[in-house]
Design an enzyme around this catalytic site. Structure first.
Site, mmCIF file in Angstrom:
data_model
loop_
_atom_site.group_PDB
_atom_site.id
_atom_site.type_symbol
_atom_site.label_atom_id
_atom_site.label_comp_id
_atom_site.label_asym_id
_atom_site.label_seq_id
_atom_site.Cartn_x
_atom_site.Cartn_y
_atom_site.Cartn_z
ATOM 1 N N HIS A 9 66.107 24.471 45.553
ATOM 2 C CA HIS A 9 64.826 25.064 45.941
ATOM 3 C C HIS A 9 64.981 25.787 47.274
ATOM 4 C CE1 HIS A 9 60.506 25.145 45.059
ATOM 5 N NE2 HIS A 9 60.450 25.448 46.342
ATOM 6 N N LYS B 180 50.176 31.709 43.789
ATOM 7 C CA LYS B 180 49.760 30.359 44.214
ATOM 8 C C LYS B 180 49.569 30.306 45.723
ATOM 9 C CE LYS B 180 52.788 26.812 44.257
ATOM 10 N NZ LYS B 180 53.735 25.889 43.624
HETATM 11 C C1 R5P Z 1 57.104 25.721 44.464
HETATM 12 O O1 R5P Z 1 57.442 26.615 45.136
HETATM 13 C C2 R5P Z 1 57.903 25.155 43.334
HETATM 14 O O2 R5P Z 1 58.473 26.135 42.543
HETATM 15 C C3 R5P Z 1 57.051 24.228 42.506
HETATM 16 O O3 R5P Z 1 56.006 24.962 41.924
HETATM 17 C C4 R5P Z 1 56.473 23.135 43.350
HETATM 18 O O4 R5P Z 1 57.447 22.560 44.149
HETATM 19 C C5 R5P Z 1 55.842 22.077 42.504
HETATM 20 O O5 R5P Z 1 55.310 21.098 43.329
HETATM 21 P P1 R5P Z 1 54.098 20.237 42.826
HETATM 22 O O6 R5P Z 1 54.465 19.712 41.471
HETATM 23 O O7 R5P Z 1 53.955 19.155 43.858
HETATM 24 O O8 R5P Z 1 52.905 21.126 42.798
#
Ligand code: R5P
Length: 297
Positions: free
Chosen positions: A125, A189
């Site tokens: 990530h 988002k």
């Molecule tokens: C964000 O940048 C990642 O790609 C995921 O969308 C994120 O880490 C998901 O985290 P959560 O399940 O806590 O929303």
């Protein structure tokens, strides 16, 4: 002994699959946990090239044990110690967002680089930094994508819309959708807190009356996919599934995803758990062979 794979107990199945793909012997790293919380780490097999297998979900204790295992291998004669960590932790914090914060990505990258000669991981990530070389300078750090095995998990004949919940997911969504000619929808988002996100989709109308597969690199708390699923259901999606490289969600968080309208969550086996139905062993083995980390048979 030429090369062998050393797996930690919680990922024994995945380690065995990778050793099988590579055609090399495997053994377990032995752990004893003392009442005071310390770990005693023992290796009984010390090959010339040691491939240590451990994913770094819930990383704090695991990192200490990894470093101890690498040290034990080297002290006992391993010439090269390689880490296969399908899920690599602490990669998000790549800068100090507020004064006084530690830049965990740099600290953990340096720690691993000091103890391992090479590292293989899957879909780390990374945000502002695009290559692991910047995180672990001087270490052969290789990152592969789970895109090909995630794509195999999609039934093309169902012709779903592939949906990414945010801009970062676009790379996986498009990689998977392109060869199959699937429709794509990617949201925007805004993260307001650890479990609080707001998502908007431009062109949401295309999911009405269609099945949808949500694709993301990591499911952490599940908040992102839950919010996305509710929006997609309200827009008329007839079914919603989720597919991710890594799933860190607890049973309660998976239940919340079901309540949000996600019928099935599947992930690779980077992290053992109920969603981990897509094996990575073949992809990992290919990457190891391509780099010549073990002698060709
Ligand atoms: C964000 O940048 C990642 O790609 C995921 O969308 C994120 O880490 C998901 O985290 P959560 O399940 O806590 O929303």
């Amino acid at each position: 002994m030429d090369a062998a794979l050393l797996g930690f107990p919680e990922c024994a199945g995945q380690a065995a699959r990778l050793a099988g793909e590579l055609g090399i012997p495997q053994d377990a790293v032995s752990l004893h946990h003392f009442p005071d919380g310390e770990s005693l780490v023992r290796v009984d097999t010390v090959p010339d090239v040691a491939i240590v297998y451990r994913s770094l979900d819930h990383p704090n204790a695991k990192l200490v044990e990894l470093v101890l295992a690498a040290s034990a291998l080297r002290e006992n004669g391993a010439r090269r110690v390689i880490l296969v960590a399908p899920y690599l932790a602490y990669m998000r914090q790549d800068m100090a967002f507020q004064p006084g914060q530690a830049v965990s990505q740099q600290v953990i990258g340096k720690l691993l680089g000091e103890h391992f000669d090479a590292l293989l991981t899957v879909d780390p990530h990374l945000h502002r930094i695009h290559s692991l070389d910047e995180v672990m300078p001087g270490t052969e750090a290789v990152s592969i994508t789970a895109g090909p095995v995630l794509a195999q998990a999609i039934k093309a004949d169902v012709n779903p819309v592939l949906v990414g919940p945010d801009g970062e997911s676009r790379q996986w969504v498009e990689t998977i959708a392109a060869p199959m000619g699937l429709d794509v929808l990617v949201g925007a988002k805004e993260r307001k807190g650890d479990r609080d996100v707001a998502i908007t989709f431009d062109g949401l109308g295309k999911v009405a009356g269609r099945g949808v597969v949500l694709v993301d690199d990591v499911i952490s708390s599940g908040a992102t996919l839950a919010v996305a699923a509710r929006i997609l259901r309200q827009a008329g999606a007839t079914s919603v599934e989720a597919l991710a490289t890594h799933c860190l969600a607890s049973d309660a968080e998976l239940w919340a995803l079901q309540e949000a309208g996600i019928e099935r969550v599947r992930s690779t086996d980077s992290i053992p758990g109920p969603t981990a139905t897509i094996p990575l062993a073949a992809l990992l083995a290919d990457a190891i062979r391509q780099r010549g980390w073990i002698a060709a048979k």
